[in-house]
Design a protein around this motif. Structure first.
Motif, PDB file in Angstrom:
ATOM      1  N   GLY A 174       0.785  -1.223   0.000  1.00 52.68           N
ATOM      2  CA  GLY A 174       0.000   0.000   0.000  1.00 52.68           C
ATOM      3  C   GLY A 174       0.822   1.281   0.000  1.00 52.68           C
ATOM      4  N   LYS A 175       2.135   1.184  -0.175  1.00 59.90           N
ATOM      5  CA  LYS A 175       2.969   2.377  -0.185  1.00 59.90           C
ATOM      6  C   LYS A 175       2.611   3.244  -1.387  1.00 59.90           C
ATOM      7  CE  LYS A 175       7.773   3.981   0.095  1.00 59.90           C
ATOM      8  NZ  LYS A 175       9.195   3.588   0.132  1.00 59.90           N
ATOM      9  N   VAL A 176       2.433   4.543  -1.161  1.00 54.35           N
ATOM     10  CA  VAL A 176       1.946   5.467  -2.187  1.00 54.35           C
ATOM     11  C   VAL A 176       3.104   6.219  -2.836  1.00 54.35           C
ATOM     12  CG1 VAL A 176       0.525   7.527  -2.584  1.00 54.35           C
ATOM     13  CG2 VAL A 176      -0.284   5.719  -1.043  1.00 54.35           C
ATOM     14  N   PHE A 177       3.057   6.325  -4.174  1.00 54.57           N
ATOM     15  CA  PHE A 177       4.108   7.015  -4.929  1.00 54.57           C
ATOM     16  C   PHE A 177       3.573   8.174  -5.760  1.00 54.57           C
ATOM     17  CE2 PHE A 177       5.252   2.456  -4.696  1.00 54.57           C
ATOM     18  CZ  PHE A 177       6.404   2.554  -3.928  1.00 54.57           C
ATOM     19  N   LEU A 178       2.312   8.494  -5.612  1.00 53.69           N
ATOM     20  CA  LEU A 178       1.682   9.467  -6.500  1.00 53.69           C
ATOM     21  C   LEU A 178       2.249  10.871  -6.349  1.00 53.69           C
ATOM     22  CD1 LEU A 178      -0.465   9.376  -8.693  1.00 53.69           C
ATOM     23  CD2 LEU A 178      -2.179   9.968  -6.986  1.00 53.69           C
ATOM     24  N   ASP A 179       2.932  11.141  -5.235  1.00 53.50           N
ATOM     25  CA  ASP A 179       3.514  12.472  -5.040  1.00 53.50           C
ATOM     26  C   ASP A 179       5.033  12.471  -5.131  1.00 53.50           C
ATOM     27  OD1 ASP A 179       3.803  10.989  -2.740  1.00 53.50           O
ATOM     28  OD2 ASP A 179       3.298  12.617  -1.366  1.00 53.50           O
ATOM     29  N   ASN A 180       5.632  11.392  -5.682  1.00 54.33           N
ATOM     30  CA  ASN A 180       7.085  11.443  -5.829  1.00 54.33           C
ATOM     31  C   ASN A 180       7.468  12.314  -7.031  1.00 54.33           C
ATOM     32  OD1 ASN A 180       6.849   9.866  -8.145  1.00 54.33           O
ATOM     33  ND2 ASN A 180       7.647   8.002  -7.211  1.00 54.33           N
ATOM     34  N   LYS A 181       8.742  12.593  -7.171  1.00 53.81           N
ATOM     35  CA  LYS A 181       9.217  13.541  -8.181  1.00 53.81           C
ATOM     36  C   LYS A 181       8.776  13.140  -9.588  1.00 53.81           C
ATOM     37  CE  LYS A 181      13.459  13.294  -9.553  1.00 53.81           C
ATOM     38  NZ  LYS A 181      14.954  13.318  -9.636  1.00 53.81           N
ATOM     39  N   GLU A 182       8.908  11.854  -9.916  1.00 49.76           N
ATOM     40  CA  GLU A 182       8.589  11.384 -11.262  1.00 49.76           C
ATOM     41  C   GLU A 182       7.091  11.474 -11.555  1.00 49.76           C
ATOM     42  OE1 GLU A 182      12.435   9.864  -9.931  1.00 49.76           O
ATOM     43  OE2 GLU A 182      10.428   9.765  -9.052  1.00 49.76           O
ATOM     44  N   SER A 183       6.270  11.172 -10.552  1.00 52.73           N
ATOM     45  CA  SER A 183       4.823  11.264 -10.736  1.00 52.73           C
ATOM     46  C   SER A 183       4.405  12.710 -10.982  1.00 52.73           C
ATOM     47  CB  SER A 183       4.096  10.711  -9.511  1.00 52.73           C
ATOM     48  OG  SER A 183       4.372   9.336  -9.331  1.00 52.73           O
ATOM     49  N   ILE A 184       4.993  13.624 -10.232  1.00 55.99           N
ATOM     50  CA  ILE A 184       4.686  15.045 -10.403  1.00 55.99           C
ATOM     51  C   ILE A 184       5.141  15.531 -11.776  1.00 55.99           C
ATOM     52  CG2 ILE A 184       5.243  17.368  -9.588  1.00 55.99           C
ATOM     53  CD1 ILE A 184       5.262  16.192  -6.735  1.00 55.99           C
ATOM     54  N   GLN A 185       6.265  15.014 -12.273  1.00 57.48           N
ATOM     55  CA  GLN A 185       6.725  15.384 -13.610  1.00 57.48           C
ATOM     56  C   GLN A 185       5.717  14.955 -14.672  1.00 57.48           C
ATOM     57  OE1 GLN A 185      10.584  13.510 -13.734  1.00 57.48           O
ATOM     58  NE2 GLN A 185      11.653  15.321 -12.948  1.00 57.48           N
ATOM     59  N   ALA A 186       5.118  13.780 -14.492  1.00 60.52           N
ATOM     60  CA  ALA A 186       4.078  13.324 -15.420  1.00 60.52           C
ATOM     61  C   ALA A 186       2.873  14.260 -15.361  1.00 60.52           C
ATOM     62  CB  ALA A 186       3.663  11.891 -15.093  1.00 60.52           C
ATOM     63  N   GLY A 187       2.505  14.675 -14.147  1.00 60.64           N
ATOM     64  CA  GLY A 187       1.408  15.626 -13.991  1.00 60.64           C
ATOM     65  C   GLY A 187       1.721  16.963 -14.631  1.00 60.64           C
ATOM     66  N   GLN A 188       2.952  17.404 -14.524  1.00 58.30           N
ATOM     67  CA  GLN A 188       3.363  18.683 -15.122  1.00 58.30           C
ATOM     68  C   GLN A 188       3.336  18.601 -16.647  1.00 58.30           C
ATOM     69  OE1 GLN A 188       7.120  18.976 -13.052  1.00 58.30           O
ATOM     70  NE2 GLN A 188       6.301  20.446 -11.553  1.00 58.30           N
ATOM     71  N   TYR A 189       3.661  17.435 -17.181  1.00 58.64           N
ATOM     72  CA  TYR A 189       3.589  17.267 -18.635  1.00 58.64           C
ATOM     73  C   TYR A 189       2.133  17.384 -19.104  1.00 58.64           C
ATOM     74  CZ  TYR A 189       4.128  15.293 -23.299  1.00 58.64           C
ATOM     75  OH  TYR A 189       4.111  15.105 -24.662  1.00 58.64           O
ATOM     76  N   LEU A 190       1.227  16.741 -18.379  1.00 60.07           N
ATOM     77  CA  LEU A 190      -0.193  16.847 -18.714  1.00 60.07           C
ATOM     78  C   LEU A 190      -0.649  18.306 -18.638  1.00 60.07           C
ATOM     79  CD1 LEU A 190      -2.912  15.448 -19.335  1.00 60.07           C
ATOM     80  CD2 LEU A 190      -3.208  15.127 -16.866  1.00 60.07           C
ATOM     81  N   GLU A 191      -0.210  18.999 -17.593  1.00 66.12           N
ATOM     82  CA  GLU A 191      -0.551  20.416 -17.443  1.00 66.12           C
ATOM     83  C   GLU A 191      -0.050  21.219 -18.644  1.00 66.12           C
ATOM     84  OE1 GLU A 191       0.058  23.676 -13.919  1.00 66.12           O
ATOM     85  OE2 GLU A 191       1.864  22.717 -14.723  1.00 66.12           O
ATOM     86  N   LYS A 192       1.153  20.931 -19.101  1.00 68.43           N
ATOM     87  CA  LYS A 192       1.733  21.659 -20.231  1.00 68.43           C
ATOM     88  C   LYS A 192       0.912  21.463 -21.499  1.00 68.43           C
ATOM     89  CE  LYS A 192       5.697  20.220 -21.961  1.00 68.43           C
ATOM     90  NZ  LYS A 192       7.158  20.010 -22.186  1.00 68.43           N
TER      91      LYS A 192
END
Length: 387
Positions: A174-192
């Motif tokens: 159950g360890k969560v990774f949605l807020d790690n650096k790489e996940s946020i980079q994916a979110g930033q790409y979507l934002e772009k």
């Protein structure tokens, strides 16, 4: 599936009846009946992401006993190793796939001779073919993708998330990774993509059909990540644009060695046996046939995508189903979502965060960190309940 059942009935004398429900009510109706212990149906068609939810409360039967019983199963022809995936929960098999899905890159080869290899290359091509950046562009937007709910949004994002090295959570602990650096980079790409207006501004309302139709009509130059199932539909269309629409592996990100890391999403629609079934042996016989090589071949001939390597690699489909070869390549590097009993709640949390990113109501780091906090609370709660 009806074509499979007709052959099965002729061979076995076992009659198969279908209960059909619309997609808008399917999950609610099936879930309610399974959890209530109904014996209205013997076999249920469910996505692999639902298996943990129903297996954890013993609403569907483990299949290993049937699979190993030589009195009812021909082990050699059944060939478990031929499946792309079989779906387990706590070590036991609970479902077998009839159908496999993954993500492709679709592109207009008359505009883009070679498909983008990386997400950065895809972004640059998207700018060239978006009227907001290039008024002379023959297409309105460079890129389209489905982003509706339920589930479409998170599944489409998964191919981005994993290719950037991010993840949702570990299904084991159950360890969560949605807020790690790489996940946020994916979110930033979507934002772009949204902020640069290379994707439709009403993206949250785009579904499978809207994306397919936009490709055929020439509104978009590319679609990615987008479902493999669209390919035969596009090729059957009468529009002249269909000949220029090609498919390729989804883009990826380059690592330090210059290697491209691609991780396409995959999932399967499966058959499972209702734990309250009064006809479990006959149910297994149909399940074995429908997911087996004979049933799978019928399924492919009728336009489906069976979850067996040997069928997708069959030479008889080289000319009629060129998408099969790309599915085989994709499945070698594809990944499943977590198989967890609280999957619907996980998806709700993730989709809300993605909606905030797409509508620019939150920055990616804020939306994904908030989602990660919710996921951690949910994961801890579920782990405590299971102890």
């Amino acid at each position: 599936m009806r074509q499979i059942s007709q052959t099965f009935e002729k061979n076995t004398g076992i009659q198969v009846e279908f209960i059909e429900l619309g997609r808008d009510v399917y999950f609610t109706a099936v879930g309610t009946q399974l959890l209530a212990g109904t014996d209205t149906f013997d076999i249920v068609s469910i996505p692999n992401t639902s298996i943990a939810q129903f297996a954890s409360v013993h609403a569907i039967l483990p299949l290993d006993g049937f699979m190993k019983d030589t009195n009812i199963t021909d082990l050699q022809s059944f060939d478990v190793d031929d499946f792309f995936s079989i779906y387990r929960y706590h070590g036991a098999t609970y479902a077998l796939p009839t159908d496999i899905s993954t993500h492709f890159l679709y592109y207009r080869s008359d505009l883009i001779p070679s498909p983008p290899e990386t997400w950065d290359e895809l972004f640059e091509a998207s700018k060239k073919f978006s009227k907001s950046k290039n008024p002379a562009s023959p297409t309105t937007w460079g890129l389209g993708m489905p982003a509706v709910v339920p589930e479409e949004r998170s599944k489409i994002f998964a191919s981005l998330l994993w290719s950037f090295g991010g993840d949702i959570l570990n299904e084991e602990d159950g360890k969560v990774f949605l807020d790690n650096k790489e996940s946020i980079q994916a979110g930033q790409y979507l934002e772009k993509l949204v902020q640069e207006k290379v994707v439709p501004q009403d993206l949250l309302s785009w579904d499978f059909a809207r994306t397919r139709d936009a490709l055929i009509a020439g509104e978009i130059a590319m679609a990615a990540p987008y479902w493999n199932a669209a390919y035969p539909m596009i090729k059957q269309n009468s529009d002249p644009n269909k000949e220029s629409i090609k498919i390729a592996l989804i883009p990826g990100t380059k690592d330090q060695n210059g290697q491209i890391q691609r991780v396409p999403f995959q999932h399967g629609w499966t058959l499972a046996i209702n734990a309250s079934s009064r006809n479990s042996v006959d149910a297994w016989k149909f399940l074995e046939y429908a997911t087996g090589k004979k049933g799978g071949m019928i399924y492919a001939q009728q336009g489906g995508v069976p979850a067996r390597r040997s069928i997708l690699d069959d030479p008889s489909f080289l000319a009629t189903r060129p998408d099969f070869a790309l599915i085989l390549k994709s499945m070698d590097i594809a990944k499943n979502e977590p198989s967890i009993s609280y999957y619907p709640d996980m998806v709700d949390i993730e989709e809300m965060a993605l909606a905030k990113i797409i509508t620019s109501s939150d920055k990616p780091q804020e939306a994904l960190r908030e989602a990660a906090i919710e996921l951690r609370h949910l994961s801890q709660k579920m782990n405590m309940n299971s102890q």
